[in-house]
Scaffold this active site. Structure first.
Site, PDB file in Angstrom:
ATOM      1  N   CYS A  47      -7.447  -4.063 -12.783  1.00 47.46           N
ATOM      2  CA  CYS A  47      -7.172  -2.926 -11.908  1.00 47.46           C
ATOM      3  C   CYS A  47      -5.931  -3.172 -11.060  1.00 47.46           C
ATOM      4  CB  CYS A  47      -8.374  -2.629 -11.023  1.00 47.46           C
ATOM      5  SG  CYS A  47      -8.854  -4.014  -9.994  1.00 47.46           S
ATOM      6  N   ARG A  49     -15.466  -1.005  -5.123  1.00 48.51           N
ATOM      7  CA  ARG A  49     -15.239  -2.318  -4.504  1.00 48.51           C
ATOM      8  C   ARG A  49     -15.741  -2.297  -3.076  1.00 48.51           C
ATOM      9  NH1 ARG A  49      -9.191  -4.319  -4.211  1.00 48.51           N
ATOM     10  NH2 ARG A  49      -8.947  -2.801  -2.551  1.00 48.51           N
ATOM     11  N   GLU A  99      -9.023 -12.340  -8.460  1.00 45.70           N
ATOM     12  CA  GLU A  99      -7.712 -12.140  -7.823  1.00 45.70           C
ATOM     13  C   GLU A  99      -7.279 -13.365  -7.023  1.00 45.70           C
ATOM     14  OE1 GLU A  99      -7.810  -8.649  -5.323  1.00 45.70           O
ATOM     15  OE2 GLU A  99      -9.784  -9.103  -4.552  1.00 45.70           O
ATOM     16  N   ARG A 112     -11.063   1.870  -3.908  1.00 48.53           N
ATOM     17  CA  ARG A 112     -10.738   1.006  -2.764  1.00 48.53           C
ATOM     18  C   ARG A 112     -11.422   1.583  -1.525  1.00 48.53           C
ATOM     19  NH1 ARG A 112      -5.426   0.667  -5.561  1.00 48.53           N
ATOM     20  NH2 ARG A 112      -4.837  -1.507  -5.667  1.00 48.53           N
ATOM     21  N   HIS A 172       0.809  -1.217   0.000  1.00 49.69           N
ATOM     22  CA  HIS A 172       0.000   0.000   0.000  1.00 49.69           C
ATOM     23  C   HIS A 172       0.845   1.271   0.000  1.00 49.69           C
ATOM     24  CE1 HIS A 172      -3.951  -1.587  -0.452  1.00 49.69           C
ATOM     25  NE2 HIS A 172      -3.389  -2.682   0.009  1.00 49.69           N
ATOM     26  N   ARG A 176       2.859 -10.757  -0.927  1.00 46.57           N
ATOM     27  CA  ARG A 176       3.208  -9.635  -1.802  1.00 46.57           C
ATOM     28  C   ARG A 176       4.058  -8.567  -1.126  1.00 46.57           C
ATOM     29  NH1 ARG A 176      -2.862  -7.138  -2.893  1.00 46.57           N
ATOM     30  NH2 ARG A 176      -2.082  -5.021  -2.893  1.00 46.57           N
ATOM     31  N   ASN A 204      -2.486  -7.937  -8.425  1.00 47.58           N
ATOM     32  CA  ASN A 204      -1.626  -7.847  -7.228  1.00 47.58           C
ATOM     33  C   ASN A 204      -1.834  -9.085  -6.357  1.00 47.58           C
ATOM     34  OD1 ASN A 204      -1.329  -5.354  -8.314  1.00 47.58           O
ATOM     35  ND2 ASN A 204      -2.510  -4.278  -6.761  1.00 47.58           N
ATOM     36  N   ASP A 205      -3.103  -9.396  -6.114  1.00 48.90           N
ATOM     37  CA  ASP A 205      -3.387 -10.586  -5.312  1.00 48.90           C
ATOM     38  C   ASP A 205      -3.304 -11.863  -6.146  1.00 48.90           C
ATOM     39  OD1 ASP A 205      -3.741  -9.903  -2.593  1.00 48.90           O
ATOM     40  OD2 ASP A 205      -5.557  -8.812  -3.133  1.00 48.90           O
TER      41      ASP A 205
HETATM   42  C1  PEP Z   1      -5.324  -6.474  -6.642  1.00 47.32           C
HETATM   43  O1  PEP Z   1      -5.240  -7.358  -5.795  1.00 47.32           O
HETATM   44  O2  PEP Z   1      -4.788  -6.546  -7.764  1.00 47.32           O
HETATM   45  C2  PEP Z   1      -6.057  -5.229  -6.358  1.00 47.32           C
HETATM   46  C3  PEP Z   1      -6.283  -4.342  -7.302  1.00 47.32           C
HETATM   47  O3  PEP Z   1      -6.481  -5.023  -5.084  1.00 47.32           O
HETATM   48  P1  PEP Z   1      -5.552  -4.522  -3.857  1.00 47.32           P
HETATM   49  O4  PEP Z   1      -4.234  -4.111  -4.434  1.00 47.32           O
HETATM   50  O5  PEP Z   1      -6.288  -3.404  -3.225  1.00 47.32           O
HETATM   51  O6  PEP Z   1      -5.494  -5.745  -3.023  1.00 47.32           O
HETATM   52 MG    MG Z   2      -6.576  -7.325  -4.074  1.00 50.25          MG
END
Ligand code: PEP
Ligand code: MG
Length: 569
Positions: free
Chosen positions: A500, A330, A429, A294, A187, A463, A452-453
């Site tokens: 995203c 979301r 994800e 988010r 983050h 991650r 990302n997930d």
């Molecule tokens: C993801 O997981 O790709 C995503 C966009 O959500 P976050 O990064 O908020 O977990």
């Molecule tokens: Mg995510």
């Protein structure tokens, strides 16, 4: 000296180091200095606490609101309560230092207040925890650093930044960000990109190797932090910095232009946001919609959940600001690395695999229903779509939709306007969702791929863990196959599919995504124009040829090598 880390946010930053340490509240080294002396230390600390808290209260009242300010007045009242003071003095009379007395009395109240099943009483426990931390810092002589007031040209260095630490950042004063942990998708990195601050993550021992006040160069694109630079090196980086600014300027010629490939396939670049005010940056950068809001950020930096009305106002504000453009919101994605203290979620052995996101929401109807009602009400004011995070089964989607239908019926009874056909989509994800994308597509109005997930769960790699960071890449053949499978399933079912996750703005990834059939790229506002530019450099047949080679490559390293060799700039 060059310290290597992970590229977090592009750009060159040159400035002076400021190390932000999370204070340790360990007081085991404090010696008892006599009853009178300890009582005086406590009294002085309480007086300072009241002064500081009053100043903070005034600021919060002005900047945030009366309700949040009241919490601080409550803390002043609590600590001035004569009964609480006499309890602390008793501990001191029994030979304990002021810190131990404070800790013991606060713990008693925290235990008492948290054992009652009532939100308001639980809230008092949270308030006392906060009071204890801040008063303890005063006793131990630890100064709080207010990120709102740092000098211009500061490079912030910390183990990691929590969203609440960064809430007050004045972006114009921050030349760069360096963290000891985290990756491109932690983050802190997402925030740095949103604020356009160069950032390098996972620099080992950054907090001890870098020195307060020394001048460093933060190369966010290469993931490097350079200290003791020779004048020539500094000059070269300054020139690079100016060059980057020119490139950014040149991209502005794409404002108002269509997003299309070199051979005319029309696509769209949306933007990710964390708070309503970010919608301004989306429009300034010509984002064609909001591809991910988010909403957990609305829940952070406060002591209770936002009410239905507060959430309604936030969602409505974004929907109206975007003037008919799509806004994908979301539902609360809490848990894993996204902690919200006042929810008192159970500590888990494996939080990323635990009771989080849609799982938590389905089991916590008061929070979920409040959010869904706010979303439905806001849907009367713009093109809102609801997106469910961390889905692994069709049942989760069905359960969420059932709740939504029930809430719709209720709103109808109450004659409150909303969009009866509000689209409900699924974030892909988890490998489970990607593998059953064909099944999920039948029950979803759209997909959005959260790479990302998806990368984290596919590669079984945390991650934010720097030790395993080399494995964490969406260019791994396994991740690429899951992305392709998801997009194909959506295209076959005739539903829109966007991305995203951070991979959507990766210039190496873009030609592959075009060929797979992705139609919406959702990226941080500052990356909209660059993404539009990269898309414009590729024709579908050219990207097709490249993709065929890539999909035969055995690992992420060879995928990357092929893509880099043919990258268009
Ligand atoms: C993801 O997981 O790709 C995503 C966009 O959500 P976050 O990064 O908020 O977990
Ligand atoms: Mg995510």
């Amino acid at each position: 000296m060059i310290y290597k880390g992970i590229a977090g946010a592009d750009g060159i930053g040159i400035g002076q180091v400021l190390i932000i340490k999370e204070a340790s509240l360990d007081y085991s080294h404090v010696q008892f200095s006599g009853k009178e002396q300890e009582k005086k230390r406590l009294q002085d600390a309480i007086a300072t606490f009241c002064q500081k808290t009053e100043a903070l209260r005034e600021k919060v009242e002005k900047d945030v609101g009366e309700k949040q300010a009241e919490i601080l007045s409550g803390q002043i009242m609590m600590i001035q309560d004569p009964f609480m003071a006499s309890q602390m003095q008793d501990f001191i009379d029994n030979g304990q230092c002021a810190e131990a007395a404070l800790d013991a009395v606060c713990n008693m109240y925290i235990e008492m207040f948290s054992s009652v099943e009532d939100d308001l009483t639980n809230q008092r426990a949270t308030d006392i925890r906060d009071l204890r931390t801040r008063l303890m810092k005063i006793l131990l002589g630890q100064e709080d650093i207010d990120l709102r007031t740092v000098e211009p040209g500061t490079v912030l260095v910390a183990a990691d930044f929590t969203p609440s630490m960064t809430a007050g950042i004045q972006k114009d004063n921050i030349a760069g960000i360096v963290t000891q942990t985290g990756s491109k998708t932690s983050h802190s990195a997402i925030l740095a990109r949103a604020l356009e601050i160069p950032a390098v993550m996972s620099v080992e021992n950054a907090c001890t190797n870098l020195k307060n006040g020394e001048t460093v160069i933060v190369d966010g694109g290469r993931g490097e932090v350079i200290t003791d630079a020779e004048p020539g090196v500094l000059e070269a980086y300054r020139a690079k910095q100016i060059n980057e600014q020119h490139e950014k300027q040149a991209l502005r010629s794409l404002l108002g232009k269509r997003t299309e490939t070199a051979d005319g396939k029309v696509l769209a670049v949306y933007s990710n946001i964390g708070k309503p005010a970010d919608a301004g940056a989306v429009l300034d950068n010509d984002g064609e919609g909001v591809g991910l809001f988010r909403t957990e950020f609305l829940f952070m930096d406060r002591d209770t959940c936002p009410t239905e009305d507060e959430q309604f106002a936030a969602y409505k504000q974004v929907a109206e600001k975007m003037k008919g453009k799509e806004v994908l919101i979301r539902t609360l994605d809490v848990g894993g690395d996204k902690e919200i203290a006042y929810l008192h979620m159970d500590k888990e052995e494996n939080p990323f695999l635990g009771h989080r996101a849609i799982r938590y929401c389905l089991d916590t109807p008061d929070i979920f229903e409040t959010q869904l009602r706010a979303l439905l009400r806001a849907s009367a004011y713009g093109k809102i779509k609801i997106m469910l995070p961390l889905v692994t089964t069709v049942t989760e989607v069905r359960r969420a939709k059932e709740i939504l239908e029930r809430l719709k019926a209720k709103l109808k009874e109450e004659n409150i306007p909303f969009n009866e056909n509000i689209p409900v989509g699924v974030m892909i994800e988890t490998p489970s969702a990607a593998v059953i994308a064909d099944i999920l597509a039948k029950e979803s109005d759209f997909f959005s791929i959260g790479t990302n997930d998806l990368t984290q769960y596919t590669m079984a790699v945390d991650r934010g863990n720097s030790k395993v960071a080399p494995l964490y890449s969406p260019l791994n053949p396994s991740v690429l196959r899951l992305i392709r499978n998801t997009i194909t399933a959506a295209n076959n079912a005739g539903i829109p599919v966007g991305m995203c996750g951070e991979a959507a703005s990766d210039p190496l990834m873009i030609p592959l995504l075009i060929v797979f059939g992705l139609t919406e790229f959702s990226v941080t506002p500052s990356a909209v124009l660059k993404t539009r530019k990269t898309i414009s450099l590729w024709s579908v047949p050219e990207a097709q040829k490249l993709t065929e080679d890539v999909m035969q490559a055995p690992n992420a390293e060879s995928v990357k090598a092929i893509l880099e060799a043919q990258q268009k700039k």
